[in-house]
Design a protein around this motif. Structure first.
Motif, short mmCIF file in Angstrom:
data_model
loop_
_atom_site.label_atom_id
_atom_site.label_comp_id
_atom_site.label_asym_id
_atom_site.label_seq_id
_atom_site.Cartn_x
_atom_site.Cartn_y
_atom_site.Cartn_z
N GLU A 373 -2.54 -20.45 -1.84
CA GLU A 373 -1.53 -20.28 -2.89
C GLU A 373 -1.99 -19.25 -3.91
N ARG A 374 -3.28 -19.20 -4.21
CA ARG A 374 -3.79 -18.16 -5.11
C ARG A 374 -3.64 -16.79 -4.48
N ARG A 375 -3.91 -16.68 -3.17
CA ARG A 375 -3.71 -15.41 -2.47
C ARG A 375 -2.25 -15.00 -2.49
N LEU A 376 -1.36 -15.99 -2.30
CA LEU A 376 0.07 -15.71 -2.32
C LEU A 376 0.50 -15.21 -3.69
N GLU A 377 0.02 -15.84 -4.75
CA GLU A 377 0.35 -15.40 -6.10
C GLU A 377 -0.12 -13.97 -6.33
N SER A 378 -1.31 -13.66 -5.83
CA SER A 378 -1.83 -12.29 -5.97
C SER A 378 -0.99 -11.30 -5.18
N ALA A 379 -0.61 -11.68 -3.95
CA ALA A 379 0.20 -10.79 -3.11
C ALA A 379 1.56 -10.53 -3.74
N ARG A 380 2.14 -11.55 -4.33
CA ARG A 380 3.43 -11.36 -5.01
C ARG A 380 3.28 -10.44 -6.22
N ALA A 381 2.19 -10.58 -6.94
CA ALA A 381 1.96 -9.71 -8.09
C ALA A 381 1.78 -8.26 -7.65
N VAL A 382 1.06 -8.07 -6.55
CA VAL A 382 0.88 -6.70 -6.02
C VAL A 382 2.22 -6.11 -5.61
N LYS A 383 3.04 -6.92 -4.95
CA LYS A 383 4.36 -6.45 -4.53
C LYS A 383 5.21 -6.05 -5.73
N MET A 384 5.22 -6.90 -6.78
CA MET A 384 6.01 -6.58 -7.97
C MET A 384 5.48 -5.32 -8.65
N GLY A 385 4.14 -5.15 -8.64
CA GLY A 385 3.57 -3.93 -9.21
C GLY A 385 3.98 -2.69 -8.43
N MET A 386 3.99 -2.81 -7.11
CA MET A 386 4.43 -1.69 -6.27
C MET A 386 5.89 -1.35 -6.55
N MET A 387 6.72 -2.38 -6.69
CA MET A 387 8.13 -2.14 -6.98
C MET A 387 8.29 -1.43 -8.32
N GLN A 388 7.51 -1.86 -9.30
CA GLN A 388 7.58 -1.24 -10.62
C GLN A 388 7.23 0.24 -10.55
N GLU A 389 6.25 0.57 -9.73
CA GLU A 389 5.82 1.96 -9.63
C GLU A 389 6.75 2.79 -8.74
N LEU A 390 7.06 2.26 -7.55
CA LEU A 390 7.77 3.07 -6.56
C LEU A 390 9.27 3.16 -6.83
N LEU A 391 9.85 2.11 -7.40
CA LEU A 391 11.30 2.11 -7.60
C LEU A 391 11.72 2.74 -8.93
N THR A 392 10.76 3.12 -9.72
CA THR A 392 11.06 3.84 -10.96
C THR A 392 10.69 5.31 -10.87
N GLY A 393 10.03 5.68 -9.76
CA GLY A 393 9.57 7.06 -9.63
C GLY A 393 8.28 7.34 -10.39
N ARG A 394 7.70 6.30 -10.99
CA ARG A 394 6.46 6.50 -11.74
C ARG A 394 5.34 6.93 -10.81
N THR A 395 5.33 6.35 -9.62
CA THR A 395 4.39 6.76 -8.58
C THR A 395 5.20 7.26 -7.40
N ARG A 396 4.83 8.42 -6.90
CA ARG A 396 5.55 9.02 -5.76
C ARG A 396 4.66 9.00 -4.53
N LEU A 397 5.26 8.71 -3.37
CA LEU A 397 4.53 8.72 -2.13
C LEU A 397 4.63 10.10 -1.49
N PRO A 398 3.55 10.59 -0.89
CA PRO A 398 3.62 11.91 -0.26
C PRO A 398 4.53 11.89 0.97
N VAL A 399 5.31 12.92 1.13
CA VAL A 399 6.18 13.05 2.29
C VAL A 399 5.95 14.41 2.92
N GLU A 400 6.21 14.47 4.21
CA GLU A 400 6.06 15.75 4.91
C GLU A 400 7.17 16.69 4.52
N ALA A 401 6.80 17.90 4.25
CA ALA A 401 7.80 18.90 3.91
C ALA A 401 8.68 19.19 5.10
N SER A 402 9.99 19.32 4.88
CA SER A 402 10.91 19.63 5.98
C SER A 402 10.70 21.04 6.46
#
Length: 403
Positions: A373-402
């Motif tokens: 359950e502690r691992r699950l709580e940590s995993a959920r927190a990591v997921k929410m942190g990723m959402m905060q970064e990736l869904l706001t554009g604060r952190t961008r993932l590298p993509v291959e240039a077309s």
């Protein structure tokens, strides 16, 4: 906007009294969880030819709750070979330019931040109408970046779900072990002595409780206070009163109350739900300042030569114990447990050495569940942190240039 990138259709309410058609498996609001579809909640309904055409789910459809927890959503991944959906669910079907996983992730973030509430309006019962849904603005990363974000969040979600499944299996295993070990159907290696009948009233004394309402408790007084409500909301059956946060009471309010000691069992004496009858904790440790049993509790001190420390926490799970309390409490509006009820119960019990061994096995698996359950709580927190970064554009993932 969602209306530009998705075809949106609200499910249909099926009136069983007048419905005609073919019986089909239908996903309802209860079956849509964040990140997954629980097909165990599906219902069978009679659907017409038009329903079969309009309501059938395809791989990649996004189901969004229209009521209840508005916006709760997940992507349909052909969990069943054939399925349909009912009212209180919107179906979003991408027109090909937007990743279904990404829109589901945005809904989860908007729900967590409260942004979805702005779309509900002022009705007393919250609903996410199709009209409002169509107007929801959508951030529009490039197709490749959408794919990368969706893949990253999906991986985080899969970790959360794998831990949830593992915890559920461990809980089922623990439940099965309790049914076997606490009834003597299965014996631990090295134990063969016959179990003996014990009348609990012959081996117990009770401590005086002090009924203080929440308004008289605080967080600064030295004396710890065990309230029945805190017993009902616990998941652990053992209470380390020296380490866990607890309400406090001024000493002058509890002058006549008994002081709890390690090994004492404290029962909640009232429950509105049969599942809460007999709910209790065993005190594992106490601070020098002391702990008192509080409102709507029964504090029992059993003879340690008859009931071993650690094992007493599991009395509440012995079928004969629960069934006796439920039978005695039957017919009352609030299901009550009394000292007389507890004292009147007769149980078959192993000797203290076997009790300690049983308690050790059950305590170990409870520890494994707590660690997961502690691992699950940590995993959920990591997921929410990723959402905060990736869904706001604060952190961008590298993509291959077309090309």
């Amino acid at each position: 906007m969602i209306g530009i990138e998705f075809e949106v259709q609200l499910g249909k309410r099926v009136d069983a009294a007048v419905a005609r058609g073919v019986p089909k498996t239908c996903i309802n609001n209860r079956g849509v969880r964040w990140g997954r579809i629980d097909v165990a909640e599906a219902a069978t309904e009679l659907l017409s030819k038009a329903d079969l055409r309009d309501l059938r789910l395809r791989y990649g459809d996004v189901l969004v709750c229209e009521g209840g927890e508005i916006g709760r959503s997940s992507v349909w991944r052909d969990e069943l070979p054939e399925a349909y959906y009912l009212n209180t669910l919107h179906r979003l079907r991408t027109k090909g330019r937007y990743q279904p996983d990404l829109i589901a992730a945005f809904f989860e973030r908007w729900a967590a931040t409260g942004e979805l509430q702005a779309l509900v309006g002022k009705s007393s019962l919250a609903h996410l109408t199709k009209e409002n849904l169509l107007r929801v603005p959508l951030p529009m990363p490039s197709p490749e970046e959408q794919k990368r974000i969706a893949e990253a969040l999906r991986a985080a979600d899969e970790l959360v779900q794998s831990l949830e499944r593992l915890i559920a299996k461990k809980r089922d295993l623990k439940q099965g072990m309790m049914q076997e070990l606490l009834t003597g159907r299965t014996r631990l290696p090295g134990f063969e002595a016959d179990w003996r009948d014990v009348l609990l009233g012959d081996h117990v004394t009770y401590l005086k409780t002090v009924p203080l309402p929440r308004e008289q408790l605080d967080q600064v007084s030295p004396l710890r206070y065990l309230h029945y409500g805190d017993i009902h909301t616990r998941t652990s059956v053992r209470l380390d009163a020296a380490a866990e946060p607890m309400p406090r009471a001024a000493g002058r309010l509890a002058v006549n109350a008994g002081r709890l000691a390690a090994g004492d069992v404290v029962f909640a004496d009232a429950s509105e739900d049969p599942a809460g009858v007999g709910k209790s904790v065993e005190v594992a440790n106490v601070p020098p300042e002391g702990v008192v049993p509080g409102l709507h509790t029964i504090a029992a001190r059993f003879d340690k030569q008859v009931l071993a420390d650690g094992f007493k926490a599991y009395l509440q799970f012995i079928p004969a114990f629960r069934q006796s309390l439920l039978r005695l409490a039957a017919g009352t509006k609030v299901l009550a447990t009394t000292r007389a009820y507890v004292s009147s119960i007769r149980l078959r019990l192993p000797d203290p050495a076997e009790q300690r061994a049983i308690a050790g096995v059950l305590f170990d698996i409870a520890g494994e569940i707590a660690a997961l359950e502690r691992r699950l709580e940590s995993a959920r927190a990591v997921k929410m942190g990723m959402m905060q970064e990736l869904l706001t554009g604060r952190t961008r993932l590298p993509v291959e240039a077309s090309a």
